[in-house]
Design an enzyme around this catalytic site. Structure first.
Site, PDB file in Angstrom:
ATOM      1  N   ASP A   1      29.401  37.328  64.227  1.00  0.00           N
ATOM      2  CA  ASP A   1      30.528  36.762  64.642  1.00  0.00           C
ATOM      3  C   ASP A   1      30.851  36.570  66.382  1.00  0.00           C
ATOM      4  OD1 ASP A   1      34.306  38.012  64.683  1.00  0.00           O
ATOM      5  OD2 ASP A   1      33.463  38.547  66.894  1.00  0.00           O
TER       6      ASP A   1
ATOM      7  N   GLU B   1      29.871  32.910  61.956  1.00  0.00           N
ATOM      8  CA  GLU B   1      31.303  32.645  61.865  1.00  0.00           C
ATOM      9  C   GLU B   1      31.557  31.904  63.142  1.00  0.00           C
ATOM     10  OE1 GLU B   1      35.443  34.257  62.719  1.00  0.00           O
ATOM     11  OE2 GLU B   1      33.671  34.666  63.814  1.00  0.00           O
TER      12      GLU B   1
END
Lengths: 663, 663
Positions: free
Chosen positions: B381, B410
């Site tokens: 993330d 990401e």
């Protein structure tokens, strides 16, 4: 690279330019030019970064120049190279904590949020800067910090944290503890201006005698200096001036059987009278040569000598250093050949012989010998047949002690080899110009030479002819063809040269159809010419070289821009100084047989114009003046009178005081 | 670089590819792929050069692959990477004296010149090779040398010095004493195949409960495995599975005031129940999770977990390692913010804290912990808000021991940062695909991703939606829009993923106009959905994923070629295997509201065809079959039924036995 031992170095630096082959080779500049450095500089997250160019001349003190953002994480800075020799440069980047803080504060103020903690954080940043600052600035910074702290309880004004004076102070003392440096020290080699802008004239001294049939001398050449200087040249290049070999001497038109009166090729170097450090006795003495250098200098001409590292079978090296040559299985020395062609009058040197170091040292000493005589420009014959490492080493070592010496590479070979020689240190390079005739050929080739990174390491020197090359275009196109090629060479290239007087006299007879060799080539015989022939292009040459001197736009290739035309026989291009103070637009009719007319479609931005004003163009060649408007303008060029316009642009500019005037 | 101490190393090696940032970063391949290496390799003079690729896996034995000339001094060779992990490669070049000799001999023979000295020189070369050869080959070579020497007196035949057997022998034992090596060891990291070809499904386990309102568990998710597997996915990606923080927990629709029943955001990680190495108790136990991994594996699904390196204020780190967080001037811990937005439920970690090494080690240990549970795929993330050095170090160290582990970055941020993360070691990367809708946008972006050197380090993973991104195109275009984006993602990208079941159920209601947030976003609440809805795209997804599995052309991006169409709403592109054994042509109607028709203009060479034959295309999606001829062919696509063709090409090929058949 920029990988740092300390994990707190957060800034990445990528894609630095200019950079040739990952920094393996130096870029080139001349004294007084700037090096514009760009890089992608960025960090993780949302913090702002700052960066600068670091540079220094050889071992002098490190200096820096700020870099400014161009958008999309690209940054640009620049520095000027004032002195000859080697400079290093690299890029350094760091997190700009004050700007990051300021940017967050701006947003918070705009959103009407409380920011008293921001002010305290700001005070810490300012105090930290104070600890790095000079006494006076430190006091000022501490005063600012104090104001930040005092406002913590109240509802302060929002202007002062954004104060310009504070920003300036803070930028003077950035926190660079965890700055990242680009991992490579890049190099720029700085030459004198002539490396970029030079105008060459090649002449065979032995053809300078006023009497037909007598071998010319350096003294004869002295009498030519006013003529050559009057045409505006600044480099006078002489084919090899060494004793010419006798063994297997070539006769007229390169015949294998020389007659006793044949003078041989100056490139068959060496005889009982000496080798590469000797003067051919028929040309004069070393004293005569030194005198020629002085006299030439008085006419604004530098003498360039031609060093061809090969030997005639009579060269002293052959006896003194037989190990420097290849030996055939029958024990004889290997002569030059490009099978099936044999050049028995030439022995190549074996750059790979077991004692290569001694050979290389000797060859270097040849350069140094001529440097001692006052030579500062060398035309190097066929450098592509000698090893790359040799050139890199020898040119590097010579430039280390004589950074004003220039080397022109006479290589006509495959592109990678030509480019490699330029990267290795040659100051200028011969090009394929002689074989680029059409609009498309010229456009593609000069875009590659001037608009790619080739421009940073290779300086083209354009020759419409040489003693080896009488291009077909000149053979068939008559006097107009010579004008076309002269104008192209002189305006496409900041450096160009002609082999004269063959060029200005429009000599165009080849040995045979399909050959680029001159009939009765001067390489093998003496010439006696009438310099005052009616057909001579000397006045045109004078005019063009004066235009080159008076228009600095033509003294560099970097700004070359090719504009469209609606006639394939018309090529149009421009050059401009960075500030557009001098703009030259050239239009050439490439068809030497027919009048051609059409519209040029100027890319106005490339010449510093917009389409709201008319502008005047003054043809420095034909002296016509035209009022042009917008991008599309009509031209008509008659080859037999003048096949080109060299247009000087006079344009409206808006000054700081906001009125228009003619520049 | 290739600079050698010995001046006799004459070969220059330049412009080696693939090479990322001067070799600073590794290129990426998967096991079984080839690395095609190219370089400019050349020397001074007229000698011929030879070169080879040198490569080895980490510290294993050096291997080599021959390079072949492509013309203009460019050479190409290739090697296959069979094992996971790191390989090094570089290029070596040398003067090929035998080929140079042979070439000169050919010319001499053709010109009818005497060549007996050449034969003697050849004998020396052959004898020299014999001294390097194995016993058997040495004997053969000496025999050849003997033949050369015996012919020296006579008038030999001209064939035998050019004998193929001799050439093969000589190429086996080249003289490489003065070979040049490219100065850089370049690196390729070899992943398993899934790094290149993968099909992802994202699901919130807590929404897998069959009962509305009950928090789903890993056990519930197990019951979904057949459904997910039936659609053809092979990676099942779960948002963070750790305990969810309570402090400043967000309520439904990201409201600042959570109700007691609100489940909070899984990205607010950590509570009294544990941190990044713990399982959220409402999802189950660590044992349940390990069982899920096993069960998923039985369905051909790998579990990917999401590591988000940030903490809720309740995270155990906050008390145990307060030094890992930034402190505000008032002593409180700095929460995440992007002024003026504040995220008080999230504390970012301070990657620059004085004890950064300890923090980095701890974060690495989180990866290792989940690897120990059986996880081999991580979705990371917001990696762009953590320092680059951290990722380079941690991913590098993990891959060193676990080369089968994959990392998906990401990052939705600036291009240079996204590319940098890929270079640093992330196996796959999220992209801007979600915002590339028009033919021009898709063409430009996918040309950059697949036809530049980006392809060597960045593997795109295309997501038409994510829990954070409901693109406008999906909001307004109805079910057809979902089909269009699904087909584009699945065929433009060898790796793609959807956030389900929101995607297959065509959920398209945004929080408000202009927002990409889902209304009633699953990030803040439980969902209970009817997977068997009539509108579901699950059958189409199954079909497309089956097509991907059955057509290896779609399992790589390297061959992507965009073809022209005469309708701006129609995009056409192809993918093909290297041997054209499998060729897929995709045509998509990008206008989800209207039927669009037009001609596609196939670039036949890109799909292994010429225009002399008709070919059949079989629409693997709609099952139609069409006989096409030449470049221009007509298509018509009705969005509400099927907005695309995925055409499998059946073409005539000429076999070695010289008859035609359908492939």
């Amino acid at each position: 690279m920029e990988q740092q031992a300390d994990g707190r170095c957060r800034v990445a630096i990528e894609r630095v330019s200019p950079e040739i082959d990952c920094g393996r080779f130096a870029i080139k500049r001349v004294a007084g030019e700037t090096v514009v450095v760009e890089a992608d500089v960025f960090a993780d997250g949302h913090d702002q970064v700052a960066c600068r160019v670091l540079y220094r001349q050889s071992n002098k003190e490190l200096q820096s120049a700020p870099m400014m953002p161009l958008g999309n994480d690209r940054w640009r800075g620049k520095f000027t190279v004032s002195n000859l020799g080697r400079y290093e440069y690299t890029v350094e980047g760091w997190i700009d904590r004050f700007q990051s803080w300021r940017s967050a504060l701006e947003k918070r103020i705009a959103a009407g949020q409380d920011f008293h903690l921001d002010l305290l954080a700001g005070a810490e940043l300012v105090e930290s800067a104070a600890s790095r600052a000079s006494d006076r600035d430190a006091a000022a910074l501490r005063h600012w910090a104090q104001r930040f702290r005092e406002n913590k309880a109240g509802a302060p004004g929002t202007a002062f944290p954004r104060d310009k004076e504070l920003l300036d102070l803070m930028q003077r003392y950035p926190e660079r503890s965890f700055a990242s440096r680009y991992g490579k020290q890049l190099t720029v080699f700085v030459d004198r201006e002539k490396a970029r802008f030079s105008t060459w004239y090649e002449v065979f001294p032995r053809s300078c005698s006023p009497e037909a049939g007598r071998h010319g001398t350096f003294l004869d050449l002295e009498t030519w200096l006013p003529y050559i200087a009057s045409m505006g040249f600044d480099v006078l290049y002489l084919p090899p001036i060494h004793p010419v070999g006798r063994a297997f001497r070539r006769g007229k038109n390169n015949s294998a059987e020389a007659q006793s009166e044949d003078v041989g090729s100056p490139w068959a170097i060496g005889s009982a009278e000496g080798g590469h450090k000797s003067i051919h006795p028929q040309l004069g003495t070393l004293e005569d040569f030194r005198r020629l250098i002085t006299k030439a200098g008085e006419h604004g001409l530098e003498i360039a000598v031609d060093l061809a590292f090969q030997c005639s079978p009579d060269h002293p090296y052959v006896k003194e250093h037989p190990q420097w040559f290849r030996v055939r299985p029958d024990g004889s020395i290997q002569y030059a050949e490009n099978p099936p062609k044999k050049y028995q009058d030439i022995y190549p040197l074996d750059f790979e012989n077991a004692g290569w170091q001694a050979l290389w040292e000797e060859l270097k000493s040849i350069f140094l010998f001529w440097i001692d005589q006052g030579v500062r420009v060398f035309r190097v014959d066929n450098p592509h047949t000698k090893s790359f490492s040799f050139w890199e080493r020898v040119i590097g070592e010579i430039k280390e002690i004589h950074p004003d010496v220039l080397f022109l590479a006479e290589a006509f070979t495959r592109p990678h080899v030509m480019h490699r020689l330029a990267k290795l240190g040659f100051s200028q390079s011969y090009t394929y110009f002689a074989w680029r005739n059409t609009k498309q050929e010229l456009t593609e080739y000069f875009t590659e030479l001037t608009q790619t990174d080739v421009q940073d390491y290779m300086r083209p020197n354009l020759w419409p002819n040489t003693p080896d090359i009488l291009p077909e275009y000149l053979q068939v196109g008559g006097r107009a063809a010579f004008m076309v090629r002269l104008i192209l060479a002189a305006t496409l290239g900041a450096s160009y040269g002609i082999y004269g007087p063959a060029f200005e006299l429009c000599e165009n007879v080849a040995m045979q159809p399909g050959s680029e060799e001159y009939l009765n080539s001067e390489k093998y015989e003496l010439k006696n010419r009438n310099l005052n022939s009616q057909a001579s292009l000397k006045d045109l040459i004078s005019r063009i070289n004066r235009i080159r001197k008076e228009n600095s736009a033509l003294q560099s290739n970097r700004s070359l821009h090719i504009h469209q035309t609606d006639n394939p026989s018309l090529i149009c291009y421009s050059k401009a100084t960075d500030d557009f103070a001098n703009v030259i637009v050239v239009v050439v009719n490439l068809d030497s047989s027919h009048t051609q007319a059409g519209r040029v479609h100027l890319d106005l931005a490339a010449i510093g114009l917009d389409d709201s004003h008319a502008f005047q163009v003054h043809d420095l060649l034909g002296d016509g003046k035209y009022l042009w408007q917008g991008s599309k303008n009509y031209v008509e060029l008659i080859p037999e009178s003048l096949p080109a316009h060299i247009l000087h642009l006079r344009r409206w500019v808006r000054t700081e005081r906001d009125f228009d005037y003619y520049l």
